[in-house]
Design a protein around this motif. Structure first.
Motif, PDB file in Angstrom:
ATOM      1  N   SER B  55       0.841  -1.189   0.000  1.00 51.91           N
ATOM      2  CA  SER B  55       0.000   0.000   0.000  1.00 51.91           C
ATOM      3  C   SER B  55       0.876   1.239   0.000  1.00 51.91           C
ATOM      4  O   SER B  55       1.608   1.490   0.955  1.00 51.91           O
ATOM      5  CB  SER B  55      -0.892   0.003   1.230  1.00 51.91           C
ATOM      6  OG  SER B  55      -1.203   1.339   1.560  1.00 51.91           O
ATOM      7  N   PRO B  56       0.820   2.001  -1.071  1.00 54.67           N
ATOM      8  CA  PRO B  56       1.686   3.173  -1.193  1.00 54.67           C
ATOM      9  C   PRO B  56       1.280   4.323  -0.275  1.00 54.67           C
ATOM     10  O   PRO B  56       1.985   5.312  -0.197  1.00 54.67           O
ATOM     11  CB  PRO B  56       1.538   3.566  -2.654  1.00 54.67           C
ATOM     12  CG  PRO B  56       0.252   2.967  -3.086  1.00 54.67           C
ATOM     13  CD  PRO B  56       0.020   1.768  -2.258  1.00 54.67           C
ATOM     14  N   GLN B  57       0.185   4.192   0.404  1.00 57.44           N
ATOM     15  CA  GLN B  57      -0.297   5.273   1.261  1.00 57.44           C
ATOM     16  C   GLN B  57      -0.392   6.584   0.490  1.00 57.44           C
ATOM     17  O   GLN B  57       0.155   7.593   0.936  1.00 57.44           O
ATOM     18  CB  GLN B  57       0.639   5.479   2.444  1.00 57.44           C
ATOM     19  CG  GLN B  57       0.894   4.244   3.243  1.00 57.44           C
ATOM     20  CD  GLN B  57       0.080   4.210   4.495  1.00 57.44           C
ATOM     21  OE1 GLN B  57      -1.024   3.644   4.532  1.00 57.44           O
ATOM     22  NE2 GLN B  57       0.573   4.832   5.528  1.00 57.44           N
ATOM     23  N   ALA B  58      -1.033   6.513  -0.639  1.00 55.92           N
ATOM     24  CA  ALA B  58      -1.158   7.725  -1.447  1.00 55.92           C
ATOM     25  C   ALA B  58      -2.521   7.757  -2.122  1.00 55.92           C
ATOM     26  O   ALA B  58      -3.052   6.711  -2.490  1.00 55.92           O
ATOM     27  CB  ALA B  58      -0.066   7.776  -2.500  1.00 55.92           C
ATOM     28  N   VAL B  59      -3.070   8.949  -2.239  1.00 54.63           N
ATOM     29  CA  VAL B  59      -4.335   9.081  -2.955  1.00 54.63           C
ATOM     30  C   VAL B  59      -4.085   9.858  -4.246  1.00 54.63           C
ATOM     31  O   VAL B  59      -3.289  10.782  -4.267  1.00 54.63           O
ATOM     32  CB  VAL B  59      -5.439   9.758  -2.107  1.00 54.63           C
ATOM     33  CG1 VAL B  59      -5.208   9.535  -0.634  1.00 54.63           C
ATOM     34  CG2 VAL B  59      -5.528  11.229  -2.402  1.00 54.63           C
ATOM     35  N   GLY B  60      -4.731   9.428  -5.291  1.00 53.99           N
ATOM     36  CA  GLY B  60      -4.567  10.076  -6.587  1.00 53.99           C
ATOM     37  C   GLY B  60      -5.560  11.212  -6.751  1.00 53.99           C
ATOM     38  O   GLY B  60      -6.705  11.107  -6.323  1.00 53.99           O
ATOM     39  N   PHE B  61      -5.108  12.287  -7.366  1.00 55.07           N
ATOM     40  CA  PHE B  61      -5.986  13.437  -7.577  1.00 55.07           C
ATOM     41  C   PHE B  61      -5.732  13.978  -8.975  1.00 55.07           C
ATOM     42  O   PHE B  61      -4.591  14.207  -9.365  1.00 55.07           O
ATOM     43  CB  PHE B  61      -5.698  14.509  -6.535  1.00 55.07           C
ATOM     44  CG  PHE B  61      -6.631  15.677  -6.592  1.00 55.07           C
ATOM     45  CD1 PHE B  61      -7.830  15.648  -5.904  1.00 55.07           C
ATOM     46  CD2 PHE B  61      -6.307  16.800  -7.341  1.00 55.07           C
ATOM     47  CE1 PHE B  61      -8.701  16.725  -5.963  1.00 55.07           C
ATOM     48  CE2 PHE B  61      -7.184  17.879  -7.406  1.00 55.07           C
ATOM     49  CZ  PHE B  61      -8.376  17.838  -6.713  1.00 55.07           C
ATOM     50  N   ARG B  62      -6.791  14.207  -9.709  1.00 55.27           N
ATOM     51  CA  ARG B  62      -6.633  14.656 -11.072  1.00 55.27           C
ATOM     52  C   ARG B  62      -6.583  16.172 -11.161  1.00 55.27           C
ATOM     53  O   ARG B  62      -7.409  16.872 -10.565  1.00 55.27           O
ATOM     54  CB  ARG B  62      -7.824  14.184 -11.898  1.00 55.27           C
ATOM     55  CG  ARG B  62      -7.827  14.731 -13.303  1.00 55.27           C
ATOM     56  CD  ARG B  62      -9.195  15.258 -13.664  1.00 55.27           C
ATOM     57  NE  ARG B  62      -9.273  15.600 -15.077  1.00 55.27           N
ATOM     58  CZ  ARG B  62     -10.367  15.464 -15.808  1.00 55.27           C
ATOM     59  NH1 ARG B  62     -11.453  14.959 -15.276  1.00 55.27           N
ATOM     60  NH2 ARG B  62     -10.377  15.844 -17.057  1.00 55.27           N
ATOM     61  N   LEU B  63      -5.631  16.671 -11.933  1.00 59.20           N
ATOM     62  CA  LEU B  63      -5.546  18.110 -12.159  1.00 59.20           C
ATOM     63  C   LEU B  63      -6.188  18.446 -13.489  1.00 59.20           C
ATOM     64  O   LEU B  63      -5.961  17.774 -14.493  1.00 59.20           O
ATOM     65  CB  LEU B  63      -4.092  18.554 -12.191  1.00 59.20           C
ATOM     66  CG  LEU B  63      -3.294  18.346 -10.903  1.00 59.20           C
ATOM     67  CD1 LEU B  63      -1.863  18.826 -11.113  1.00 59.20           C
ATOM     68  CD2 LEU B  63      -3.938  19.107  -9.760  1.00 59.20           C
TER      69      LEU B  63
END
Lengths: 334, 334
Positions: B55-63
């Motif tokens: 688990s990369p412990q990251a959330v993806g967010f689109r710009l």
DNA sequence: ACCCGATGGTTGATCGGTAAAACCCATCCG
DNA sequence: CGGATGGGTTTTACCGATCAACCATCGGGT
């Protein structure tokens, strides 16, 4: 990866070669491996790669609270362009929040030491920026968008937009429209950007043979500043007819001062802002402004970062780009 | 980690316990390990952790490209708040650019399959949003900011702001200021958000006993739209005196239409926008607008994400928040 | 005396890639 | 014909944390 290898009947490493150094394999093996990769939908695990290569392939970017830096959403646009450039170079953009520079230093230290990112992009630099001092001391790779005023310039990696060239263009544009008394509305305090932009105005004024006497005034970056400064100038006996402003925010204030005095921007007076922010679109009349070539800035920033990461003790590079004047009704009526 | 262990004379695992489950160690060992950690400045390697825990412990967010979504820099503020919330939960925010929804799907697939992030935040949702269809099909964890109109609501994780409640507030506010003929300037096309906001206006109008007949008009989200629609209404025999707008952009257009007709916003007419974007501050007179509680939205979004990640087959949660009316001169003069 | 569980700590395998070196086998050359 | 050459592929050893299982010690109950 092991599954792909097993399916084709080769070793893991061969799969790796197929994806990363295709020329090392025979065409037939390559084809067979790629086929299997495709069929199984195999995608390499980024964490494993980062671990082994000791490089997360990510650049850190600081987000400003909205209360500050609403000065135009310039950084938001820049962030988009940066992420495009990063994506192209197979890098991720890691965003971390920081309300103050001290906090940013804190966070930088944190995410750099945990190998979460391998370099940083610094924006909104100030004179003698403490972040740059910090990064230089630690030898942490970074590129700054904005010259590191107060630090050794040729020794630091940066990309910037030539503010002086911008305000020169603004003066030229206003002069062409017949303005001769052109004021400069700037920022107060010691500030490399502000000084730079003012120097361009001064130089252009001189080269046109216009006087700059009593025409440069300064204040904080607020709409009210522009309104008051411009108002005071307009109430003089020989009022200026042109305003070159250090920011859109101040320019919008100037527009307001003009309207309050019944002066039609574009006709009676000309106003030019800086940054071409959303405000410049929204305001009525539309504000002529100097647009920063953000896509180019982002591309160069990324290029410099990659250069620097590839060869840690390479000579520092710098890029200075020209802004472009976006003409709207505040200088040229419809 | 090994160095710290060696220095204290314990095993690697003990160092791990010291940092992650301090209660499993005796107070003395704990102290000694932490001291060594501090002295050596040890920080765990995020890549190694991600690899092992999967688990990369990251959330993806689109710009979004700036050309779109300039509708107010709402997403920029949201991104800041989201990164704050993520940081607090020891998560990174990974930003990826995407000009279209198709491209976003592409990128989501890419970075999810490479284990670069473990979940996504979706913004700027539309009716029957293809991204939501995609994410649901693949079972990729996500939370949407904005209701997934056209999808099963109770089956999806989302946080949203109650547009209808917002426009109701706007109508109430205008009614209080003596307005009775209050128009609604909305978006054309099928759009869940638009319909929601319009329904609030309609409901409030009815409850005040005001007629809504011929008072709702629609167009694309442009300043010119607001200007033309409001202009047309103002030129009627019995013109409305209040305008509730689906967006600040359209509201700014409406303000322009008023000024062109010599009507003083705040006195003769009242205009309310939606989103409390930068434009609402910059415009003159300042625009009364409905502010989204972005910090709350971000906090809930993050909470929902964590819930969902902890228990993949938990029941979907939803959060609906109320916007707050920010009163400025467009409804109440200084 | 015996077993039991709790407490505090260790060991070794493992996550999924990549670097470096070893290996195999054909070809080429003196 | 032996050895050098080199393309194509495999082997082995990591990167640095976490998980699961295991071990030692000690106090208490029967």
């Amino acid at each position: 990866m092991a599954m792909v290898a097993a399916r084709v009947g080769v070793s893991k490493q061969t799969v790796h070669y197929a994806l990363n150094s295709p020329d090392r394999l025979s065409p037939t093996t390559l084809r067979r491996v790629l086929k299997a990769v495709d069929e199984l939908g195999y995608r390499p695990n980024q964490a494993a790669r980062s671990l082994r290569t000791q490089s997360p392939q990510a650049v850190g970017f600081r987000l400003l609270p909205t209360t500050q830096g609403q000065s135009g959403g310039v950084w938001a646009s820049f962030l988009y362009e940066l992420s495009v450039a990063a994506h192209r170079a197979d890098h991720a953009v890691y965003c971390h929040p920081a309300a103050t520079d001290e906090e940013e230093i804190q966070v930088i230290q944190e995410i750099f030491s945990t190998n979460t990112v391998d370099c940083f992009v610094i924006t909104a630099t100030q004179d003698h920026d403490p972040r740059i001092t910090f990064l230089r001391e630690r030898g942490i790779p970074f590129v700054s968008f904005g010259r590191p005023w107060g630090h050794p310039m040729s020794d630091t990696w940066w990309v910037d937009v030539d503010g002086a060239a911008g305000t020169e263009q603004a003066v030229d544009h206003l002069a062409e429209r017949g303005h001769r008394r052109i004021a400069y509305l700037g920022w107060d305090g010691r500030n490399g950007f502000g000084d730079d932009r003012e120097s361009g105005w001064r130089r252009a004024m001189r080269s046109h043979g216009f006087s700059t006497r009593d025409l440069a005034v300064r204040g904080p970056d607020e709409i009210s500043t522009g309104r008051e400064l411009a108002g005071r100038l307009l109430d003089r006996k020989t009022a200026p007819t042109g305003f070159v402003c250090v920011s859109d925010t101040i320019a919008i204030g100037a527009l307001r001062a003009c309207r309050e005095r019944g002066l039609a921007a574009g006709h009676d007076v000309g106003v030019v802002g800086f940054d071409d922010s959303v405000g410049a679109h929204f305001v009525d009349p539309g504000l002529t402004s100097l647009a920063q070539p953000l896509e180019l800035v982002a591309r160069h920033t990324m290029r410099l970062l990659l250069d620097r990461l590839k060869d840690p003790d390479a000579k520092a590079e710098q890029v200075l780009l020209r802004p472009t004047l976006v003409v709207r009704e505040s200088t040229v009526p419809l």
